[in-house]
Design a protein around this motif. Structure first.
Motif, PDB file in Angstrom:
ATOM      1  N   LEU A   5       0.814  -1.208   0.000  1.00 30.40           N
ATOM      2  CA  LEU A   5       0.000   0.000   0.000  1.00 30.40           C
ATOM      3  C   LEU A   5       0.852   1.263   0.000  1.00 30.40           C
ATOM      4  CD1 LEU A   5      -2.771  -1.059   2.528  1.00 30.40           C
ATOM      5  CD2 LEU A   5      -2.924  -0.972   0.034  1.00 30.40           C
ATOM      6  N   GLU A   6       2.078   1.168   0.533  1.00 28.92           N
ATOM      7  CA  GLU A   6       2.953   2.337   0.599  1.00 28.92           C
ATOM      8  C   GLU A   6       3.724   2.575  -0.691  1.00 28.92           C
ATOM      9  OE1 GLU A   6       5.507   1.943   3.932  1.00 28.92           O
ATOM     10  OE2 GLU A   6       3.887   2.097   5.378  1.00 28.92           O
ATOM     11  N   MET A   7       3.733   1.605  -1.598  1.00 22.37           N
ATOM     12  CA  MET A   7       4.478   1.764  -2.846  1.00 22.37           C
ATOM     13  C   MET A   7       3.764   2.746  -3.767  1.00 22.37           C
ATOM     14  SD  MET A   7       6.079  -1.847  -4.068  1.00 22.37           S
ATOM     15  CE  MET A   7       4.599  -2.771  -4.136  1.00 22.37           C
ATOM     16  N   SER A   8       4.558   3.466  -4.519  1.00 24.97           N
ATOM     17  CA  SER A   8       3.989   4.388  -5.492  1.00 24.97           C
ATOM     18  C   SER A   8       3.409   3.592  -6.663  1.00 24.97           C
ATOM     19  CB  SER A   8       5.062   5.344  -5.996  1.00 24.97           C
ATOM     20  OG  SER A   8       6.004   4.642  -6.775  1.00 24.97           O
ATOM     21  N   PRO A   9       2.472   4.178  -7.401  1.00 23.34           N
ATOM     22  CA  PRO A   9       1.931   3.476  -8.571  1.00 23.34           C
ATOM     23  C   PRO A   9       3.003   3.135  -9.608  1.00 23.34           C
ATOM     24  CG  PRO A   9       0.545   5.350  -8.012  1.00 23.34           C
ATOM     25  CD  PRO A   9       1.755   5.425  -7.141  1.00 23.34           C
ATOM     26  N   ALA A  10       3.999   4.025  -9.764  1.00 22.92           N
ATOM     27  CA  ALA A  10       5.076   3.747 -10.726  1.00 22.92           C
ATOM     28  C   ALA A  10       5.887   2.527 -10.291  1.00 22.92           C
ATOM     29  CB  ALA A  10       5.985   4.966 -10.860  1.00 22.92           C
ATOM     30  N   LEU A  11       6.143   2.394  -8.987  1.00 21.94           N
ATOM     31  CA  LEU A  11       6.904   1.251  -8.493  1.00 21.94           C
ATOM     32  C   LEU A  11       6.101  -0.045  -8.630  1.00 21.94           C
ATOM     33  CD1 LEU A  11       9.593   0.469  -7.235  1.00 21.94           C
ATOM     34  CD2 LEU A  11       8.578   0.846  -4.991  1.00 21.94           C
ATOM     35  N   ARG A  12       4.801   0.027  -8.381  1.00 21.85           N
ATOM     36  CA  ARG A  12       3.955  -1.166  -8.585  1.00 21.85           C
ATOM     37  C   ARG A  12       3.958  -1.596 -10.039  1.00 21.85           C
ATOM     38  NH1 ARG A  12      -0.890   1.112  -6.281  1.00 21.85           N
ATOM     39  NH2 ARG A  12      -0.008   1.888  -4.378  1.00 21.85           N
ATOM     40  N   ARG A  13       3.868  -0.633 -10.975  1.00 14.70           N
ATOM     41  CA  ARG A  13       3.935  -0.978 -12.402  1.00 14.70           C
ATOM     42  C   ARG A  13       5.296  -1.564 -12.758  1.00 14.70           C
ATOM     43  NH1 ARG A  13       0.929   3.759 -12.835  1.00 14.70           N
ATOM     44  NH2 ARG A  13       2.797   5.014 -13.181  1.00 14.70           N
ATOM     45  N   TYR A  14       6.355  -1.023 -12.164  1.00 15.29           N
ATOM     46  CA  TYR A  14       7.703  -1.538 -12.415  1.00 15.29           C
ATOM     47  C   TYR A  14       7.816  -3.002 -11.987  1.00 15.29           C
ATOM     48  CZ  TYR A  14      12.679  -2.294 -11.639  1.00 15.29           C
ATOM     49  OH  TYR A  14      13.934  -2.817 -11.627  1.00 15.29           O
ATOM     50  N   TYR A  15       7.327  -3.312 -10.796  1.00  9.23           N
ATOM     51  CA  TYR A  15       7.390  -4.694 -10.320  1.00  9.23           C
ATOM     52  C   TYR A  15       6.524  -5.610 -11.188  1.00  9.23           C
ATOM     53  CZ  TYR A  15       9.895  -3.316  -6.110  1.00  9.23           C
ATOM     54  OH  TYR A  15      10.836  -2.853  -5.246  1.00  9.23           O
ATOM     55  N   ARG A  16       5.380  -5.142 -11.588  1.00  9.76           N
ATOM     56  CA  ARG A  16       4.486  -5.954 -12.424  1.00  9.76           C
ATOM     57  C   ARG A  16       5.109  -6.198 -13.805  1.00  9.76           C
ATOM     58  NH1 ARG A  16       0.077  -3.081 -11.882  1.00  9.76           N
ATOM     59  NH2 ARG A  16       0.418  -1.896 -13.770  1.00  9.76           N
ATOM     60  N   ARG A  17       5.723  -5.168 -14.394  1.00  7.88           N
ATOM     61  CA  ARG A  17       6.343  -5.314 -15.716  1.00  7.88           C
ATOM     62  C   ARG A  17       7.576  -6.203 -15.679  1.00  7.88           C
ATOM     63  NH1 ARG A  17       6.248   1.069 -17.102  1.00  7.88           N
ATOM     64  NH2 ARG A  17       4.084   1.217 -17.800  1.00  7.88           N
TER      65      ARG A  17
END
Length: 135
Positions: A5-17
């Motif tokens: 929940l604390e991760m930024s949306p850009a970091l979540r997209r990075y991990y997903r990609r």
């Protein structure tokens, strides 16, 4: 769960990609180990080129992440990346001197592991330290 929940949306997209290239890397390592030196040359070359494609794919994903993140996060990432590259270069210079003097004898796998650790450890330390400093 709190960390997600604390991760930024850009970091979540990075991990997903980056999930697919990171899952395919051990598969290539397994294929490389199975082929060894006895496999056909075209298969060994194809595993090599697929490894390079995965590496450039991960670099491209990281560059997309840097473009999408905010200014503070980009500053932290670039400082951490600089520390990782400097650590890796220093380790390579020391390793080459030790090899030249005959003080160590490393296999290719050992040299690759040492290089990866020299890149990742300073990156992780600087990144976590800067995140802690700016919070």
């Amino acid at each position: 769960m709190r960390l997600l929940l604390e991760m930024s949306p850009a970091l979540r997209r990075y991990y997903r990609r980056s999930l697919w290239p990171l899952l395919l890397s051990p598969v290539l390592g397994f294929l490389h180990g199975r082929l060894g030196q006895d496999g056909p040359l075209w298969q060994r070359w194809s595993v090599l080129w697929l490894g390079l494609v995965l590496t450039f794919w991960l670099i491209w994903i990281y560059l997309l992440f840097l473009r999408e993140c905010d200014e503070l996060e980009r500053k932290i990432e670039l400082h951490a990346l600089t520390a990782g590259v400097c650590g890796c270069l220093c380790m390579l210079i020391c390793l080459l001197m030790l090899l030249e003097l005959g003080l160590v004898a490393l296999s290719t796998g050992g040299a690759l592991l040492a290089t990866a650790l020299a890149l990742l450890l300073p990156w992780l330390l600087v990144r976590s330290g800067l995140h802690r400093y700016y919070r």
